[in-house]
Motif scaffolding. Structure first.
Motif, mmCIF file in Angstrom:
data_model
loop_
_atom_site.group_PDB
_atom_site.id
_atom_site.type_symbol
_atom_site.label_atom_id
_atom_site.label_comp_id
_atom_site.label_asym_id
_atom_site.label_seq_id
_atom_site.Cartn_x
_atom_site.Cartn_y
_atom_site.Cartn_z
ATOM 1 N N ARG A 1 27.500 34.195 26.137
ATOM 2 C CA ARG A 1 28.295 35.045 25.522
ATOM 3 C C ARG A 1 29.469 35.590 26.241
ATOM 4 N NH1 ARG A 1 23.196 36.969 22.542
ATOM 5 N NH2 ARG A 1 23.203 35.890 20.615
ATOM 6 N N GLN A 2 28.820 35.940 27.654
ATOM 7 C CA GLN A 2 29.799 36.504 28.473
ATOM 8 C C GLN A 2 30.754 35.655 28.827
ATOM 9 O OE1 GLN A 2 27.880 38.207 31.933
ATOM 10 N NE2 GLN A 2 29.643 39.494 32.295
ATOM 11 N N TRP A 3 30.428 34.437 29.267
ATOM 12 C CA TRP A 3 31.124 33.216 29.563
ATOM 13 C C TRP A 3 32.190 32.854 28.615
ATOM 14 C CZ3 TRP A 3 30.153 27.510 29.781
ATOM 15 C CH2 TRP A 3 31.171 26.783 30.527
ATOM 16 N N ARG A 4 31.879 33.221 27.389
ATOM 17 C CA ARG A 4 32.994 32.952 26.137
ATOM 18 C C ARG A 4 33.842 33.983 26.500
ATOM 19 N NH1 ARG A 4 33.643 35.291 21.047
ATOM 20 N NH2 ARG A 4 34.589 33.910 19.807
ATOM 21 N N ARG A 5 33.541 35.353 26.650
ATOM 22 C CA ARG A 5 34.455 36.145 26.781
ATOM 23 C C ARG A 5 35.505 35.888 27.856
ATOM 24 N NH1 ARG A 5 33.535 40.875 28.171
ATOM 25 N NH2 ARG A 5 31.467 40.954 28.949
ATOM 26 N N TRP A 6 35.141 35.590 29.014
ATOM 27 C CA TRP A 6 35.736 35.337 30.167
ATOM 28 C C TRP A 6 36.908 34.350 29.819
ATOM 29 C CZ3 TRP A 6 32.711 35.055 35.271
ATOM 30 C CH2 TRP A 6 31.931 36.325 35.505
ATOM 31 N N CYS A 7 36.178 33.043 29.158
ATOM 32 C CA CYS A 7 37.083 31.939 28.657
ATOM 33 C C CYS A 7 38.407 32.159 27.875
ATOM 34 C CB CYS A 7 36.306 30.684 28.480
ATOM 35 S SG CYS A 7 35.386 30.259 29.963
ATOM 36 N N LEU A 8 38.127 33.273 26.992
ATOM 37 C CA LEU A 8 39.314 33.488 26.134
ATOM 38 C C LEU A 8 40.066 34.497 26.579
ATOM 39 C CD1 LEU A 8 36.903 33.848 23.075
ATOM 40 C CD2 LEU A 8 38.482 31.850 23.659
ATOM 41 N N HIS A 9 39.968 35.035 27.852
ATOM 42 C CA HIS A 9 40.935 35.940 28.258
ATOM 43 C C HIS A 9 41.767 35.154 29.337
ATOM 44 C CE1 HIS A 9 42.875 39.494 29.850
ATOM 45 N NE2 HIS A 9 42.218 40.301 29.090
ATOM 46 N N PRO A 10 43.271 35.424 29.103
ATOM 47 C CA PRO A 10 44.184 35.026 30.348
ATOM 48 C C PRO A 10 43.747 35.344 31.748
ATOM 49 C CG PRO A 10 45.272 35.832 28.306
ATOM 50 C CD PRO A 10 44.056 36.280 28.253
ATOM 51 N N ARG A 11 43.015 36.316 32.009
ATOM 52 C CA ARG A 11 42.920 36.709 33.227
ATOM 53 C C ARG A 11 41.221 36.380 33.501
ATOM 54 N NH1 ARG A 11 44.299 41.447 36.297
ATOM 55 N NH2 ARG A 11 44.403 39.897 37.852
ATOM 56 N N TYR A 12 40.774 35.798 32.711
ATOM 57 C CA TYR A 12 39.340 35.192 32.965
ATOM 58 C C TYR A 12 38.441 36.492 33.450
ATOM 59 C CZ TYR A 12 35.569 31.946 34.199
ATOM 60 O OH TYR A 12 34.464 31.199 34.141
ATOM 61 N N SER A 13 37.606 36.437 34.391
ATOM 62 C CA SER A 13 36.475 37.401 34.587
ATOM 63 C C SER A 13 37.248 38.893 34.706
ATOM 64 C CB SER A 13 35.846 36.864 35.759
ATOM 65 O OG SER A 13 36.471 36.770 36.797
ATOM 66 N N ALA B 1 37.011 24.372 41.617
ATOM 67 C CA ALA B 1 36.962 25.417 40.990
ATOM 68 C C ALA B 1 38.332 26.293 40.448
ATOM 69 C CB ALA B 1 36.204 26.477 41.769
ATOM 70 N N GLY B 2 38.235 27.012 39.237
ATOM 71 C CA GLY B 2 39.466 27.628 38.704
ATOM 72 C C GLY B 2 39.064 28.661 37.785
ATOM 73 N N SER B 3 40.164 29.243 37.246
ATOM 74 C CA SER B 3 39.808 30.211 36.160
ATOM 75 C C SER B 3 39.133 29.230 34.947
ATOM 76 C CB SER B 3 41.187 30.645 35.742
ATOM 77 O OG SER B 3 41.184 31.256 34.573
ATOM 78 N N GLY B 4 38.411 29.682 34.280
ATOM 79 C CA GLY B 4 37.787 29.135 33.196
ATOM 80 C C GLY B 4 38.830 29.213 31.725
ATOM 81 N N GLY C 1 40.160 39.997 33.543
ATOM 82 C CA GLY C 1 40.609 40.502 32.221
ATOM 83 C C GLY C 1 39.471 40.705 31.390
ATOM 84 N N ALA C 2 38.200 40.107 31.454
ATOM 85 C CA ALA C 2 37.384 40.695 30.272
ATOM 86 C C ALA C 2 36.510 41.435 30.677
ATOM 87 C CB ALA C 2 36.510 39.048 30.339
ATOM 88 N N GLU C 3 36.145 41.687 32.084
ATOM 89 C CA GLU C 3 35.593 42.851 32.438
ATOM 90 C C GLU C 3 36.205 44.189 33.000
ATOM 91 O OE1 GLU C 3 32.436 42.377 32.260
ATOM 92 O OE2 GLU C 3 32.363 40.304 31.528
ATOM 93 N N GLY C 4 37.510 44.147 33.301
ATOM 94 C CA GLY C 4 38.334 45.341 33.232
ATOM 95 C C GLY C 4 38.215 45.621 34.839
ATOM 96 N N GLU C 5 38.605 47.102 34.699
ATOM 97 C CA GLU C 5 38.992 47.638 36.277
ATOM 98 C C GLU C 5 38.114 47.363 37.358
ATOM 99 O OE1 GLU C 5 41.330 49.452 39.105
ATOM 100 O OE2 GLU C 5 41.704 48.645 37.288
ATOM 101 N N ALA C 6 36.743 47.566 36.710
ATOM 102 C CA ALA C 6 35.624 47.290 37.866
ATOM 103 C C ALA C 6 35.674 45.961 38.217
ATOM 104 C CB ALA C 6 34.355 47.756 37.393
ATOM 105 N N ALA C 7 35.955 44.909 37.711
ATOM 106 C CA ALA C 7 35.898 43.506 38.161
ATOM 107 C C ALA C 7 37.453 43.631 39.006
ATOM 108 C CB ALA C 7 35.970 42.601 37.134
ATOM 109 N N ARG C 8 38.161 43.972 38.702
ATOM 110 C CA ARG C 8 39.412 43.870 39.233
ATOM 111 C C ARG C 8 39.311 44.252 40.657
ATOM 112 N NH1 ARG C 8 43.865 46.127 41.303
ATOM 113 N NH2 ARG C 8 43.069 48.317 40.654
ATOM 114 N N GLN C 9 38.702 45.587 40.927
ATOM 115 C CA GLN C 9 38.474 46.150 42.196
ATOM 116 C C GLN C 9 37.460 45.300 43.025
ATOM 117 O OE1 GLN C 9 37.286 50.302 41.812
ATOM 118 N NE2 GLN C 9 39.249 50.937 40.609
ATOM 119 N N ALA C 10 36.492 44.754 42.429
ATOM 120 C CA ALA C 10 35.544 43.857 43.222
ATOM 121 C C ALA C 10 35.980 42.770 43.725
ATOM 122 C CB ALA C 10 34.422 43.477 42.099
#
Length: 304
Positions: free
Chosen positions: A185-197, A134-137, A199-208
């Motif tokens: 569509r969501q996976w596409r957003r994740w994979c196009l961002h350098p910080r993956y999930s 597993a890794g960042s996509g 980065g794509a989902e923002g502060e709430a995901a970072r905190q999670a």
């Protein structure tokens, strides 16, 4: 093996769950939930789950909504995204915990199955995560051969096929597998961002992800055709407050010609990698980790 139709709040249909139990008369050591990779049905994990049950664990596998035996009706009608799949994961963890109260619940996450735990609501019930291949996509951290195809895949193939079909027809395209439109569509957003999930989902995901305190042991495969060591390191970095270990495995370390992205779960490794996985799970069962007060570094180990 027991089969369950597990209701999930917010889901239109129950999840298909399989539970593999130790031999009669053997008290389970604890529960193990296997989180699947994208497009991989739970049946793929059956040999490993059966073997692990034979070692004394109660093992649960499942299909995310819209996948495998959890698909009800046409794929284009499935309303689901990756947060919904995290809720599916939550439901199976809660089911496993309630079936064996007082015993630890451990995760074996294959690819996506080690990415979603950062978004779980049931983190407090998890005693450890064994991350496999597993890794960042993020597409620039894909294996070289795959990386060359990603600009076309993400900018043309996925958006066009989802628009035309109402879902991602991966089986027909021989890429990943059929995925609900919301997941694709969501996976596409994740994979196009350098910080993956995160980065794509923002502060709430970072905190999670930062709330995760259970230990993570990651196996990166040297011959992984999809994931790189850098990608695995990037995924582990999202779990900022979790005790983390990273082990980079080469096929020759276990006397094999190939492991790859999917090999660990094949029966050819029942005498080499599978016992190592069982030992790691038992370590967490014997000595549950205590959450550190500050972000720990990633510890590297070498293959034995």
């Amino acid at each position: 093996m027991q089969q369950h139709a597990l209701p999930v709040p917010g889901a239109a249909h129950p999840l298909a769950v399989r539970r593999y139990l130790p031999p009669a008369g053997t008290p389970p050591r604890g529960s193990v939930v296997i989180g699947a990779a994208f497009g991989v049905p739970q049946t793929f994990y059956a040999p490993f789950a059966q073997w692990l049950a034979g070692q004394g664990w109660a093992v649960s596998t499942f299909d995310y909504r819209g996948q495998g035996a959890s698909l009800h009706g046409p794929m284009r009608a499935v309303q689901a995204n990756l947060h919904d799949w995290a809720r599916d994961y939550d439901a199976v963890i809660a089911h496993a915990a309630e079936a064996l109260p007082g015993r630890p619940v451990l995760l074996v996450g294959h690819s996506l199955g080690a990415q979603l735990p950062g978004l779980l609501e049931q983190k407090h019930r998890v005693a450890g995560l064994l991350s496999v291949a597993a890794g960042s996509g993020y597409w620039r951290q894909n294996a070289p051969r795959l990386r060359r195809l990603m600009p076309f895949f993400w900018h043309v193939l996925v958006p066009v096929s989802v628009r035309l079909c109402g879902y991602f027809p991966g089986r027909r395209l021989r890429a990943v597998g059929d995925l609900p439109a919301g997941v694709a569509r969501q996976w596409r957003r994740w994979c196009l961002h350098p910080r993956y999930s995160v980065g794509a989902e923002g502060e709430a995901a970072r905190q999670a992800y930062g709330e995760v305190r259970f230990p993570i042991h990651a196996w990166s495969m040297q011959d992984d055709e999809m994931m790189t060591l850098a990608g695995t390191e990037a995924l582990l970095a999202l779990y900022t407050h979790a005790p983390r270990q990273l082990e980079h495995l080469a096929p020759q370390d276990v006397g094999a010609r190939r492991i790859g992205h999917f090999g660990f779960f094949r029966e050819g490794f029942r005498d080499t990698l599978w016992p190592r996985a069982a030992r790691q799970l038992q370590q967490w069962c014997d000595a549950p980790a205590i959450a550190p007060s500050s972000p720990p570094p990633v510890a590297r180990t070498t293959a034995a």
